[in-house]
Design an enzyme around this catalytic site. Sequence first.
Site, short mmCIF file in Angstrom:
data_model
loop_
_atom_site.label_atom_id
_atom_site.label_comp_id
_atom_site.label_asym_id
_atom_site.label_seq_id
_atom_site.Cartn_x
_atom_site.Cartn_y
_atom_site.Cartn_z
N ASP A 63 -64.41 131.12 8.40
CA ASP A 63 -63.98 132.25 8.88
C ASP A 63 -64.59 132.96 10.15
O ASP A 63 -65.74 133.10 9.89
CB ASP A 63 -63.57 133.27 7.94
CG ASP A 63 -62.61 132.77 6.69
OD1 ASP A 63 -62.56 131.64 6.82
OD2 ASP A 63 -62.10 133.52 5.97
N HIS A 65 -63.32 135.78 12.06
CA HIS A 65 -62.82 137.15 11.80
C HIS A 65 -63.44 138.11 12.91
O HIS A 65 -63.95 139.23 12.61
CB HIS A 65 -63.03 137.65 10.65
CG HIS A 65 -61.96 137.20 9.55
ND1 HIS A 65 -60.90 137.59 9.62
CD2 HIS A 65 -62.27 136.60 8.07
CE1 HIS A 65 -59.93 137.16 8.53
NE2 HIS A 65 -60.97 136.48 7.73
N ASP A 91 -58.72 131.53 10.50
CA ASP A 91 -59.11 132.97 10.54
C ASP A 91 -59.84 133.45 11.70
O ASP A 91 -61.35 133.93 11.54
CB ASP A 91 -59.68 133.48 9.22
CG ASP A 91 -58.74 133.76 8.04
OD1 ASP A 91 -57.43 133.29 8.30
OD2 ASP A 91 -58.98 134.17 6.86
N ASN A 123 -55.10 132.07 7.09
CA ASN A 123 -53.85 132.96 6.81
C ASN A 123 -53.77 134.24 7.64
O ASN A 123 -52.50 134.91 7.51
CB ASN A 123 -53.81 133.36 5.19
CG ASN A 123 -55.37 133.86 4.97
OD1 ASN A 123 -56.49 133.67 5.61
ND2 ASN A 123 -55.51 135.05 4.11
N HIS A 124 -54.73 134.46 8.47
CA HIS A 124 -54.55 135.49 9.40
C HIS A 124 -53.87 135.30 10.47
O HIS A 124 -53.71 135.92 11.55
CB HIS A 124 -55.97 136.13 9.67
CG HIS A 124 -56.35 137.00 8.51
ND1 HIS A 124 -56.36 138.43 8.48
CD2 HIS A 124 -56.91 136.94 7.35
CE1 HIS A 124 -56.82 139.02 7.61
NE2 HIS A 124 -57.11 138.00 6.76
N HIS A 173 -57.59 125.56 5.04
CA HIS A 173 -58.27 126.89 5.09
C HIS A 173 -58.45 127.61 3.87
O HIS A 173 -59.45 128.20 3.35
CB HIS A 173 -57.34 127.97 5.92
CG HIS A 173 -57.97 129.24 6.03
ND1 HIS A 173 -58.90 129.65 6.42
CD2 HIS A 173 -57.48 130.43 5.12
CE1 HIS A 173 -59.19 131.03 6.25
NE2 HIS A 173 -58.20 131.51 5.42
#
Length: 298
Positions: A63, A65, A91, A123-124, A173
């Site tokens: 990730d 982010h 992500d 998932n983001h 992921h």
Amino acid sequence: MAYSVPELDRIVSDIFELKKGGSACASILPEEEVCRLCDMAKEIFQREDNVKSVKTPVIVVGDVHGQFFDLLELFEIGGKPPLHNYLFLGDYVDRGYYSLDCVLLLVALKVRYPDRIALTRGNHECRQITQVYGFYDECLRVHGTARVWKHFTDLFDFLPLAAVVDNCIFCPHGGLSPSLDRIEHVQKLDRYIEIPHEGPICDLMWSDPDDRYGWGISPRGAGYTFGQVGFMLRCPAAGFAYSCLGCCFWWEFCLCQWVPGVMRGGSLLFDGIRFQPAVPSFQCSIIPSWLVTAGLCA
């Protein structure tokens, strides 16, 4: 109208030189230019399978982010494309302050070097989550409109669902799904949608490994936890089977696929990475299975 190679080189170079983050990226790529870049990326992703095939050597990244300066540091340490291959496990946005910078850089690199950069979905990378965890608000703040957010979230629907490295290491992921036991089952899914609240696509994005026995309800509210389970371990080469209670779902999946392990993102890890052998004490004539989590390093 597509960007030329010199224009893409300029965009990538400008973003790499970006030291302020935030609103400075709007001067490099205003809204209409972001739209052009996303359209080019869609054409590239549309040619890729649900499970992207990746060859070694490759650097696998968990990730991001929105941690733009950590992403720059990663490229400084690992080397910039096209000298090195990269696989990012989703992500890219939310939580951090510079989601727009991160996703712009990664998408620009993908368009410029499509065979050197592999991007999969996390998932983001969806509309609902990005409206809660920061990416939507950042796009509004930087561009004064939600249209850039819409360009990117439309693009996210085109991202591959997972990757497989050298036909050996399965890289989602999040994790596995009780609805999927073979990679070809993932290949048959219709991925060009918003991530649903349940089902195999949701599971690939949201599931987590766990020490508990069998499948469990995920505390995230989506996907599953997958842990130890008893099943019949069959060795095709030897033509016999072991009855084993200590094996794990990721081992079962790996045996169906004849792959040695799973590498995933989706977790916060203080050491940055965690290695989980499935059954360290179990010896057999096949390659032992393992699971690696490449997490967001705190």
